[in-house]
Design an enzyme around this catalytic site. Structure first.
Site, mmCIF file in Angstrom:
data_model
loop_
_atom_site.group_PDB
_atom_site.id
_atom_site.type_symbol
_atom_site.label_atom_id
_atom_site.label_comp_id
_atom_site.label_asym_id
_atom_site.label_seq_id
_atom_site.Cartn_x
_atom_site.Cartn_y
_atom_site.Cartn_z
ATOM 1 N N LYS A 53 0.859 -1.250 0.023
ATOM 2 C CA LYS A 53 -0.043 0.173 0.267
ATOM 3 C C LYS A 53 0.797 1.279 -0.014
ATOM 4 O O LYS A 53 0.694 2.204 -0.833
ATOM 5 C CB LYS A 53 -1.027 0.153 1.248
ATOM 6 C CG LYS A 53 -1.891 -1.024 1.154
ATOM 7 C CD LYS A 53 -2.839 -1.313 2.343
ATOM 8 C CE LYS A 53 -3.813 -2.376 2.115
ATOM 9 N NZ LYS A 53 -4.499 -2.890 3.372
ATOM 10 N N GLN A 97 -4.557 -1.109 9.584
ATOM 11 C CA GLN A 97 -4.440 -2.611 8.993
ATOM 12 C C GLN A 97 -5.050 -3.639 10.135
ATOM 13 O O GLN A 97 -4.632 -3.621 11.030
ATOM 14 C CB GLN A 97 -3.080 -2.867 8.641
ATOM 15 C CG GLN A 97 -2.979 -4.362 8.079
ATOM 16 C CD GLN A 97 -3.416 -4.410 6.579
ATOM 17 O OE1 GLN A 97 -3.706 -3.260 5.848
ATOM 18 N NE2 GLN A 97 -3.734 -5.524 5.995
ATOM 19 N N ASP A 120 -10.677 3.439 4.080
ATOM 20 C CA ASP A 120 -11.226 1.930 4.039
ATOM 21 C C ASP A 120 -12.555 1.743 4.025
ATOM 22 O O ASP A 120 -13.088 0.743 3.589
ATOM 23 C CB ASP A 120 -10.787 1.315 5.461
ATOM 24 C CG ASP A 120 -9.524 0.360 5.283
ATOM 25 O OD1 ASP A 120 -9.493 -0.124 4.016
ATOM 26 O OD2 ASP A 120 -9.007 0.088 6.324
HETATM 27 N N1 GUN Z 1 -6.918 -6.610 6.174
HETATM 28 C C1 GUN Z 1 -7.041 -7.425 5.288
HETATM 29 N N2 GUN Z 1 -7.763 -6.439 4.267
HETATM 30 C C2 GUN Z 1 -7.763 -5.347 4.729
HETATM 31 C C3 GUN Z 1 -8.418 -3.981 4.323
HETATM 32 O O1 GUN Z 1 -8.818 -3.660 3.134
HETATM 33 N N3 GUN Z 1 -8.257 -3.152 5.102
HETATM 34 C C4 GUN Z 1 -7.785 -3.100 6.406
HETATM 35 N N4 GUN Z 1 -7.544 -1.863 7.239
HETATM 36 N N5 GUN Z 1 -7.259 -4.051 6.907
HETATM 37 C C5 GUN Z 1 -7.306 -5.449 6.161
#
Ligand code: GUN
Length: 298
Positions: A53, A97, A120
């Protein structure tokens, strides 16, 4: 004839190009879109996702940064970090995350991020806007990416029987909310199946568009798919494979080898839905910067 592959890598690359263009426009006007990712603990898979990311945000010209904290950080300390990011005008998007260590309540954390920076799309305000059909909120990246895959591959959702397998807050439920909206990329008749559904195959065999996000390797086989259906596989499962150096291989929730002879279009794993998630996160972050600054990029 085997199904046409929906190339998520190529579609994600076009979206990332569009994002980079918008970032350049905003930067020229003095606003560099900023994404801050918060990683707690040392889970290897989470560290890999977070690294990807940050790298993608920097590649798009954004100010991307990652804050890393040990698994022992208290909930109060983490809330203070978020308060600081909420107040920081150079941070337009915040992503914590998941999963978090057990002593931290994810709902408390999500609710503490201001909805305007919740790229998100997990905050209840954004989930509510999605359900109502308001377009100024943020939509969870994976289901938003699925809609892009469908529309950019020429799949008509209007009037289609769309069947979703999985009812998670991150994928299944927002996927249903998107497909049912009265607009382009919506207007579908939506069924949501889950672990308590009776006769799953009876539902999946009716689907013109079948979206599988159940987290179980190869659970949907070709005999559960209608001839000519469009199949979107959200699954990412690591299964043992002695022929690979890592000892595992990535497979979806759909048994690809049988499904590919029944479907008209299908997403591969890897290279289907996966690359779209980060592309949509970048797009959400650019929009957060646009909305915060009042600068239009188009
Ligand atoms: N963990 C796995 N997928 C995601 C996501 O799309 N966003 C976040 N914040 N954590 C994750």
């Amino acid at each position: 004839m085997p199904a046409e592959l929906i190339d998520g890598k190529a579609i994600a690359a076009s979206i990332r190009d569009e994002v980079a263009h918008d970032v350049a426009t905003l930067t020229a006007r003095g606003v560099v879109p900023g994404l801050t990712v918060v990683l707690v603990g040392d889970d290897g898979a989470s560290a890999t996702y977070v690294g990807a990311k940050e790298k993608a945000s920097v590649a798009a010209g954004m100010a991307g940064s990652t804050l890393r904290y040990p698994a022992g950080i208290t909930q109060e300390e983490l809330l203070r970090v978020l308060s600081r990011l909420n107040a920081d005008p150079t941070v337009h998007g915040i992503l914590v995350q998941m999963p978090l260590p057990k002593h931290i309540d994810p709902d408390t954390i999500i609710r503490h991020i201001v909805p305007e920076k919740d790229v998100d799309g997990f905050h209840p305000v954004n989930v509510g806007k999605l359900l109502i059909g308001h377009t100024d909120g943020f939509v969870s990246c994976t289901p938003a990416g699925v809609i892009e895959l469908l529309t950019r591959s020429g799949v008509e959702t209007r009037g289609a029987d769309a069947v979703i397998v999985g009812r998670s807050n991150i994928v299944g439920k927002p996927m249903a909310a998107l497909l049912v909206q009265a607009r382009a990329g919506g207007d579908a008749t939506v069924t949501v199946c889950h672990s308590r559904s009776r006769d799953l195959g009876a539902h999946t065999r009716r689907a013109d568009i079948l979206i599988v996000a159940a987290g179980r390797a190869n659970m949907i086989t070709g005999d559960m798919i209608k001839a000519g259906a469009v199949v979107i596989d959200v699954g990412m499962n690591h299964v043992p494979d002695a022929t690979r150096a890592k000892g595992t291989r990535l497979v979806g929730d759909v048994h690809f080898d049988s499904a590919v002879h029944v479907a008209s279009k299908i997403t591969p794993v890897p290279g289907g839905v996966g690359p779209m998630t980060i592309a949509m996160l970048l797009r959400n972050t650019v929009r957060a910067a646009r909305q915060a600054s009042g600068i239009s990029t188009r």
